[in-house]
Design an enzyme around this catalytic site. Structure first.
Site, mmCIF file in Angstrom:
data_model
loop_
_atom_site.group_PDB
_atom_site.id
_atom_site.type_symbol
_atom_site.label_atom_id
_atom_site.label_comp_id
_atom_site.label_asym_id
_atom_site.label_seq_id
_atom_site.Cartn_x
_atom_site.Cartn_y
_atom_site.Cartn_z
ATOM 1 C CD GLU A 184 -27.861 3.361 38.599
ATOM 2 O OE1 GLU A 184 -28.288 4.152 39.457
ATOM 3 O OE2 GLU A 184 -28.488 3.072 37.572
ATOM 4 C CD GLU A 236 -29.916 -1.526 37.799
ATOM 5 O OE1 GLU A 236 -30.742 -0.600 37.882
ATOM 6 O OE2 GLU A 236 -28.976 -1.660 38.585
#
Ligand code: GLA
Ligand code: ZN
Length: 682
Positions: free
Chosen positions: A150, A312
């Site tokens: 991320e 995710e």
């Protein structure tokens, strides 16, 4: 993509065995099997473990994990682990530490904590990627690379300032060009030396610690946005190339955050360097499903419609919201199929086993603190795992075919929201979402595409608030329209070029000829204030009166036909909806922000004109999407409602893949249930 290794939707997620004793690993493998798990993302935050000091690397535990995964027929999505630097590195080389927006040098802590222009970070992160690639290049478990995690931070340190100046020199060539692009004669900002340029932060141009968008100088702040996105991309590329040098056919990606619509990173610019796009998706229970659907469509748009990974999602609750509700029974399954319906080829979780300590110990996991399979969440995960095994590879690589494109542009987003005036209420995503919802609500498939996309395959192209028109974009839109396309844009479009300088000669600048109008003034309305859109004649499903607000352009047609007028205010009777015939096509202008009913009717009318049909008529809250592969169509019907709902499938008999039964005519979907119908792609 995966060289024929994959024959089903991948299923698994983030797995951190390094946090647990070995006995637990065996138990994990037993539970993975029960849940139908076939991929584990490992090594995401293990830099400190793998490199205890400058020269020592030890991957013994990771060797064991990789071997164990292979023995258990689980693929490894191998992370490079560079999203949190080791404490010794921060102590010894403080250049890895960030300086924040308020000018404070940070200390070691948290994660996503490394300055992207730190020479130390660049060197050690690249070296780590090489070490891992060297070590695991022939490992049979290795399927996919997960670089960092991320990406997304902003640094204001001296190294970043230096790097910014270098970036600016490359972009502008000369200070004269830079001074002109930023309009520096305003407030006496003329620069005579590159070293006079400092980063735009709360210490310099920015006005508020709470709203990082508010700046006194749009030009420099916009370039900083571009620079920071490029800096982080640079660190990604270091690792990407390090891996590719050793494993030329490696599949490399990184997980994209904020449900894919993460403002600080221009994902369209990143996309060419991702071998496959990967999404982290964390909706909350109160989020309208169209919001999530739009983000899935954006993810698919990053690589021209190619399928992507759902990298995710939580099997149940989050931990980082103030109130972290459980996912209700059936919801995890439903949202997983929503991702698949819109182009995902995997369903992956954060996380496989709930950690015992620190920030995420109350984040949902497939395996809960109880540690066994007798939990609701595990049962639901295992059921889905079983279904995905049954589904096999049918859907892999299947494409979504949309007739409508929404033009999405990060630089436009940045520039628009740096703007001081005309309205603080103007938010790019929310305007985009309003247009998206109009199609989503009618089960009409939409692609979100960047300004580089090939538009010719779309019957309809919509660019909400295209405030910034970058070089070449106006010509592209003209060619598209001339060739027979329908182009729609809105108020506050065509205002500036790529440097945020207003094009002289009247709005909408470069789009003026295409739209056949010019805008003289822009009124900003208070949040509760509205105007009315009054149709002159009914047109398709458009007719009568609608509400509008936010901004109202006061415009003059220059060839465009007026379809609707304002109903209120001193500009009552002035045009609010126009259509300009241009070549073989039409360019429409919506001069204010309309209510949902107007947009629904506009979308319906335009699609009818183009022969773009809804996939299916269905009640509100029943989402429909379709993927197509090898002449077969897969129609997904998802019931997001709390109540059962009926849909009419028509006379053709189709196989429903989850139940294995054939169906046609009217069928009832239970709350949160899913149907996947396979039929010929007509
Ligand atoms: C992000 C991160 C994960 C984890 C989850 C929790 O997506 O990538 O490491 O922190 O959030 O929701
Ligand atoms: Zn920095």
């Amino acid at each position: 993509m995966f060289k024929g290794k994959i024959n089903k939707i991948l299923y698994g997620g983030d797995y951190n065995p390094e946090q647990w004793p070995r006995e637990v690993w065996d138990e994990d493998m037993r539970l993975f099997k029960l849940a139908g798990v076939d991929i584990a993302t490992v090594n995401v935050f293990s830099w400190a473990l793998n490199q205890p000091d400058e020269e020592t690397y030890c991957f013994d535990w990771l060797d064991d994990v990789m071997d164990m995964l292979h023995r258990n027929s689980v693929w490894a999505c191998l992370a490079t682990g560079t999203a949190a630097h080791p404490a010794w590195m921060a102590k010894r080389y403080p250049d890895v530490l960030l300086v924040d927006f308020e000018g404070r040098k940070r200390k070691f802590g948290r994660r996503h904590n490394s300055c992207p222009n730190s020479p130390t970070y660049r060197q050690y992160s690249t070296r780590m990627a090489s070490k891992l690639a060297e070590r695991y290049k022939n490992h049979p478990a290795l399927l996919l690379w997960h670089v960092n995690n991320e990406y997304g931070l902003r640094c204001y340190c001296d190294n970043c300032e230096q790097a910014f100046r270098v970036w600016l020199k490359r972009r502008y060539g000369s200070l004269d060009a830079l001074n002109a692009a930023w309009n520096t004669r305003f407030w006496g900002h003329t620069f005579y030396d590159w070293d006079e340029i400092v980063l735009p932060s709360l210490l310099s141009e920015h006005l508020s610690a709470r709203d990082v968008d508010q700046t006194a100088f749009q030009g420099i702040s916009l370039d900083y946005d571009r620079f920071m996105s490029d800096s982080l991309l640079g660190t990604y590329l270091d690792e990407y190339h390090a891996i590719k040098t050793i494993i030329p056919d490696a599949v490399v990606t990184t997980n994209l955050q904020s449900n894919g619509a993460y403002k600080p990173l221009d994902y369209f610019k990143w996309a060419p360097h991702l071998d496959i796009a990967a999404l982290d998706c964390y909706p909350t229970n109160d989020m309208p499903m169209s919001v999530v659907a739009m983000r899935h469509d954006l993810m698919r748009g990053l690589k021209n419609g190619d399928s992507y990974l759902l990298m995710e999602q939580s099997p149940s609750q989050l931990n980082w919201k103030p109130y972290n509700a459980l996912k209700r029974p059936g919801v995890m399954r439903l949202w997983s199929y929503q991702a698949i319906a819109r182009g995902a080829d995997s369903v992956m979780f954060f996380q496989m086993r709930r950690s015992a300590g620190a920030f995420e110990k109350f984040h949902g996991a497939v395996i809960d603190h109880a540690g066994h399979e007798h939990t609701r969440v595990f049962r639901e995960c295992a059921e889905l795992g079983g279904e995905l095994q049954e589904l096999g590879g049918k859907l892999l690589g299947a494409r979504v075919e949309a007739g409508v494109a929404l033009l999405f542009d990060w630089e436009n987003w940045w520039a628009l929201e740096h703007s001081s005036g005309p309205s603080a209420g103007l938010k790019y995503l929310s305007e985009m979402q309003s247009y998206y919802d109009a199609f989503y609500g009618q089960n009409i498939q939409v692609d979100l595409v960047g300004t580089d996309a090939d538009l010719s395959r779309y019957g309809l192209v919509i660019a909400p608030v295209l405030y910034m028109v970058k070089p070449g974009v106006a010509d592209k839109l003209k060619r598209y329209t001339e060739g027979g396309g329908i182009f729609v844009t809105t108020f506050f479009s065509g205002i500036v070029g790529e440097s945020d300088l207003v094009a002289a000669g009247g709005y909408p600048g470069e789009l003026r000829e295409l739209l056949g109008l010019w805008v003289e003034e822009i009124d900003a309305l208070f949040p509760e204030q509205h105007n009315r859109i009054v149709m002159k004649e009914p047109l398709g499903s458009l007719g009568g009166d609608y509400a509008c607000g936010l901004l109202c352009d006061l415009l003059h047609p220059e060839g465009a036909e007026v379809l609707a007028e304002y109903g209120e205010e001193f500009y009552r009777g002035m045009p609010v909806l126009t259509r300009n015939r241009y070549g073989q096509g039409e360019a429409w202008y919506v001069a204010s922000s309309p209510d949902a009913s107007f947009l629904r009717d506009l979308a319906g009318s335009l699609c009818a004109m183009r022969g773009i049909k809804p996939l299916l008529e269905a009640a509100e809250g029943i989402e429909v999407s379709r993927r197509v592969k090898d002449g077969r169509a897969f129609l997904f019907i998802l019931n997001h409602n709390h109540a059962a709902g009926a849909v009419d499938l028509g006379p053709l008999e189709q196989t429903e893949l989850l139940s294995g039964t054939t169906m046609n005519g009217t069928v009832t979907l239970q709350p949160k249930d899913v149907l996947i119908l396979e039929g010929p792609a007509l």
